[in-house]
Scaffold this motif. Structure first.
Motif, mmCIF file in Angstrom:
data_model
loop_
_atom_site.group_PDB
_atom_site.id
_atom_site.type_symbol
_atom_site.label_atom_id
_atom_site.label_comp_id
_atom_site.label_asym_id
_atom_site.label_seq_id
_atom_site.Cartn_x
_atom_site.Cartn_y
_atom_site.Cartn_z
ATOM 1 N N GLU A 14 0.835 -1.194 0.000
ATOM 2 C CA GLU A 14 0.000 0.000 0.000
ATOM 3 C C GLU A 14 0.868 1.243 0.000
ATOM 4 N N GLY A 15 0.494 2.201 -0.835
ATOM 5 C CA GLY A 15 1.247 3.445 -0.892
ATOM 6 C C GLY A 15 0.455 4.496 -1.621
ATOM 7 N N PHE A 16 1.138 5.476 -2.164
ATOM 8 C CA PHE A 16 0.439 6.499 -2.927
ATOM 9 C C PHE A 16 1.334 7.062 -4.007
ATOM 10 N N ILE A 17 0.700 7.614 -5.056
ATOM 11 C CA ILE A 17 1.402 8.322 -6.116
ATOM 12 C C ILE A 17 1.283 9.803 -5.831
ATOM 13 N N ASP A 18 2.362 10.504 -5.954
ATOM 14 C CA ASP A 18 2.392 11.922 -5.665
ATOM 15 C C ASP A 18 2.237 12.707 -6.954
ATOM 16 N N THR A 19 1.187 13.523 -7.064
ATOM 17 C CA THR A 19 0.982 14.355 -8.251
ATOM 18 C C THR A 19 0.806 15.798 -7.807
ATOM 19 N N PRO A 20 1.895 16.502 -7.537
ATOM 20 C CA PRO A 20 1.799 17.832 -6.947
ATOM 21 C C PRO A 20 1.185 18.879 -7.864
ATOM 22 N N LYS A 21 1.217 18.678 -9.148
ATOM 23 C CA LYS A 21 0.836 19.745 -10.054
ATOM 24 C C LYS A 21 -0.341 19.411 -10.953
ATOM 25 N N PHE A 22 -0.558 18.176 -11.247
ATOM 26 C CA PHE A 22 -1.524 17.785 -12.264
ATOM 27 C C PHE A 22 -2.684 16.998 -11.689
ATOM 28 N N SER A 23 -3.792 17.016 -12.396
ATOM 29 C CA SER A 23 -4.885 16.131 -12.047
ATOM 30 C C SER A 23 -4.635 14.787 -12.724
#
Ligand SMILES: [Zn+2]
Length: 75
Positions: A14-23
């Motif tokens: 389990e984790g997450f993807i980081d998308t700081p700028k985009f949808s």
């Protein structure tokens, strides 16, 4: 409860993807030229106000599974 990879049945991490700028948007494979090469169209799955995309990763077959029900809804 540890989720299992539907492809190889290994334990998923389990984790997450980081998308700081985009949808994060979904496009079907056979979309038209305009949708494929521009920012128009597509289904927004998560917006940039909630940049962390929760997901499960299989290290064995190198796949990532995203439960869309666990993403914040686009309003
Ligand atoms: Zn797997």
């Amino acid at each position: 409860m540890v989720m299992k990879c539907p492809y190889c049945q290994c334990d998923l991490i389990e984790g997450f993807i980081d998308t700081p700028k985009f949808s994060l948007r979904w496009h079907n494979k056979d979309v038209g030229f305009l949708e494929k090469h521009t920012v128009f169209g597509g289904e927004t799955l998560c917006n940039n106000l909630s940049p962390l995309i929760k997901c499960y990763r299989c290290k064995n077959c190198n796949k990532i599974i995203i439960d869309l029900n666990e993403l914040p809804k686009w309003e």
